[in-house]
Design an enzyme around this catalytic site. Structure first.
Site, PDB file in Angstrom:
ATOM      1  N   ARG A  54      -4.184  -0.615   3.589  1.00 33.80           N
ATOM      2  CA  ARG A  54      -3.324   0.655   3.192  1.00 33.80           C
ATOM      3  C   ARG A  54      -4.063   1.875   3.340  1.00 33.80           C
ATOM      4  O   ARG A  54      -5.414   1.805   3.727  1.00 33.80           O
ATOM      5  CB  ARG A  54      -2.986   0.593   1.514  1.00 33.80           C
ATOM      6  CG  ARG A  54      -3.889  -0.158   0.769  1.00 33.80           C
ATOM      7  CD  ARG A  54      -5.054   0.604   0.424  1.00 33.80           C
ATOM      8  NE  ARG A  54      -4.734   1.926   0.056  1.00 33.80           N
ATOM      9  CZ  ARG A  54      -5.404   3.077  -0.030  1.00 33.80           C
ATOM     10  NH1 ARG A  54      -6.897   2.845   0.322  1.00 33.80           N
ATOM     11  NH2 ARG A  54      -5.136   4.153  -0.499  1.00 33.80           N
ATOM     12  N   ARG A  97       5.774   0.355   7.794  1.00 35.14           N
ATOM     13  CA  ARG A  97       6.046   1.523   6.626  1.00 35.14           C
ATOM     14  C   ARG A  97       6.273   2.796   7.157  1.00 35.14           C
ATOM     15  O   ARG A  97       6.084   3.362   8.388  1.00 35.14           O
ATOM     16  CB  ARG A  97       4.656   1.684   5.875  1.00 35.14           C
ATOM     17  CG  ARG A  97       4.144   0.495   5.281  1.00 35.14           C
ATOM     18  CD  ARG A  97       2.816   0.731   4.466  1.00 35.14           C
ATOM     19  NE  ARG A  97       3.575   1.223   3.270  1.00 35.14           N
ATOM     20  CZ  ARG A  97       2.489   1.962   2.374  1.00 35.14           C
ATOM     21  NH1 ARG A  97       1.158   1.369   2.567  1.00 35.14           N
ATOM     22  NH2 ARG A  97       3.059   2.405   1.303  1.00 35.14           N
ATOM     23  N   GLN A 206      -4.834   2.382  -7.050  1.00 33.90           N
ATOM     24  CA  GLN A 206      -5.824   2.431  -5.771  1.00 33.90           C
ATOM     25  C   GLN A 206      -7.073   3.266  -6.313  1.00 33.90           C
ATOM     26  O   GLN A 206      -8.230   2.981  -5.913  1.00 33.90           O
ATOM     27  CB  GLN A 206      -5.379   3.212  -4.730  1.00 33.90           C
ATOM     28  CG  GLN A 206      -4.078   2.293  -3.953  1.00 33.90           C
ATOM     29  CD  GLN A 206      -2.737   2.626  -4.420  1.00 33.90           C
ATOM     30  OE1 GLN A 206      -2.578   2.985  -5.627  1.00 33.90           O
ATOM     31  NE2 GLN A 206      -1.688   2.624  -3.571  1.00 33.90           N
ATOM     32  N   ASP A 247      -0.573  11.248   4.067  1.00 33.54           N
ATOM     33  CA  ASP A 247       0.031  10.443   4.783  1.00 33.54           C
ATOM     34  C   ASP A 247       0.740  11.076   6.065  1.00 33.54           C
ATOM     35  O   ASP A 247       1.196  10.521   6.962  1.00 33.54           O
ATOM     36  CB  ASP A 247       0.919   9.367   4.049  1.00 33.54           C
ATOM     37  CG  ASP A 247       0.020   8.352   3.114  1.00 33.54           C
ATOM     38  OD1 ASP A 247       0.042   7.237   3.802  1.00 33.54           O
ATOM     39  OD2 ASP A 247      -0.489   8.711   2.189  1.00 33.54           O
ATOM     40  N   ASN A 257       1.874  12.610   0.297  1.00 33.52           N
ATOM     41  CA  ASN A 257       0.539  11.861  -0.153  1.00 33.52           C
ATOM     42  C   ASN A 257       1.215  10.966  -1.453  1.00 33.52           C
ATOM     43  O   ASN A 257       2.427  11.015  -1.540  1.00 33.52           O
ATOM     44  CB  ASN A 257      -0.388  13.073  -0.639  1.00 33.52           C
ATOM     45  CG  ASN A 257      -1.630  12.247  -0.912  1.00 33.52           C
ATOM     46  OD1 ASN A 257      -2.149  11.318   0.108  1.00 33.52           O
ATOM     47  ND2 ASN A 257      -2.428  12.243  -1.783  1.00 33.52           N
TER      48      ASN A 257
END
Length: 357
Positions: A54, A97, A206, A247, A257
């Protein structure tokens, strides 16, 4: 390749001996350091979808290495079958994704090599080598850009500063060094006595599982907080700067993000705390406006369970948007490997991308 700083944590890499892409399964951290290796595009796609791999840069690198190693694996096929097989692998990874721009950036580079050389009737073995070489280039470019992001960003951080970060934008989200955490690493290596506050980052934790683990291994002082504590610690004056990853950054400067970033940016703006975004130029997407971005909605089960333990009524509906959008006026600067981009972003992002070549 040598680097000016130690690469203590590798998230994704290529194993030449077995011709596989290898990765640390981030779902098992911090309790177990489990490594998988494969050149099966379906297996790597599964790892990306289920978040064993990820973080936008790591996803892009892993997908590229998967295609590269698979191309070598099937390079004995006739050219037509080879092209069809590698093209299918690219398509499989493309669908994993929808939000992270790095994925499409990396796979587009490999697709162009495939299509151009199939048109030239180049042999499958030669094409496979070119694709793998390009995939390895994607990986090393990621590491190099992360180090430069760290060096540019460290200049913005005063000695003794306390930095708030959200999610994980460290080595585990990239090939090796991180984006937001690269700034922290370089500042620390240069002798700045920084401290970090990390949010837990629900629902996949995370921050608690990955960011804390990384910083702990580096020896950088870190304090864990719940996500809904971020506004209060900012209001209390306990934070000197916020640094997050991204991202995707659109051409207008909207930052996509991890969900929860927008609320932190609002609190930072209200309290006159600088809000920095650390992202390689491969994350900047000048072809898209914010209206073009697909925000991934993941399985509601991730919200209803924590570490596989049900925490609510099983039948309840749950929303699980993986990302949110932070407006350009809330962002102090975007730290890239080409330099620091300040507002107006729509104008200055074009300049930095032009410099990128």
């Amino acid at each position: 390749m040598s680097t000016p700083y130690p690469l203590k944590i590798r998230a994704v890499w290529y194993d030449k001996e077995s011709n596989t892409v290898c990765w640390v399964n981030t779902l098992k951290l911090p309790f177990k350091e489990e490594v998988y290796c494969s050149n099966n595009p379906e297996r790597v796609a599964k790892a990306i979808i289920e978040m064993e791999i990820r973080g936008a840069p790591a996803i892009g690198v892993a997908a590229a290495l998967a295609v590269g190693s698979y191309a070598v694996e099937v390079s004995s096929l006739p050219l037509g079958d080879f092209a069809m097989s590698v093209g299918k692998a690219i398509d499989t990874l493309w669908r994993t994704r929808p939000t992270a721009h790095n994925l499409f950036y990396a796979l587009n580079r490999l697709r162009m090599i495939l299509e151009e050389n199939v048109g030239k009737n180049t042999s499958p073995s030669e094409i496979a080598k070119m694709i793998l070489d390009e995939a390895l280039k994607v990986m090393w470019e990621d590491i190099e850009s992360n180090i430069r992001i760290g060096e540019y960003g460290a200049e913005l951080i005063p000695d003794g500063a306390t930095i708030l970060t959200h999610c994980n934008a460290g080595a585990l989200a990239t090939s090796a060094f991180g984006t937001a955490e690269a700034v922290m690493r370089v500042a620390w290596y240069k002798g700045k006595k920084i401290k970090v506050i990390a949010t837990e980052t629900r629902p996949m934790l995370q921050g608690a599982r990955l960011t804390v683990w990384e910083l702990w291994k580096e020896g950088i002082p870190v304090t864990l907080i719940t996500d809904n504590m971020a506004g209060y610690v900012i209001r209390r004056g306990l934070v000197d700067a916020v640094i997050v990853g991204a991202d995707r950054v659109t051409r207008e400067g909207y930052v996509v993000n991890k969900i929860g970033t927008y609320m932190i940016a609002l609190a930072a703006k209200r309290n006159n705390i600088p809000f920095y975004v650390a992202a390689p130029t491969s994350t900047i997407d000048l072809s898209s406006s914010i209206n073009d971005v697909v925000i991934e909605e993941r399985n509601p089960r991730e919200v209803k369970y924590v570490l596989d333990k049900l925490i609510t009524v099983e039948e309840v509906n749950a929303l699980n948007y993986a990302f949110d959008i932070t407006d350009p006026d809330l962002v102090t600067a975007i730290i890239t490997e080409k330099g620091i981009v300040y507002p107006p972003f729509e104008e200055n992002l074009k300049k930095i991308m032009k410099d990128r070549g």
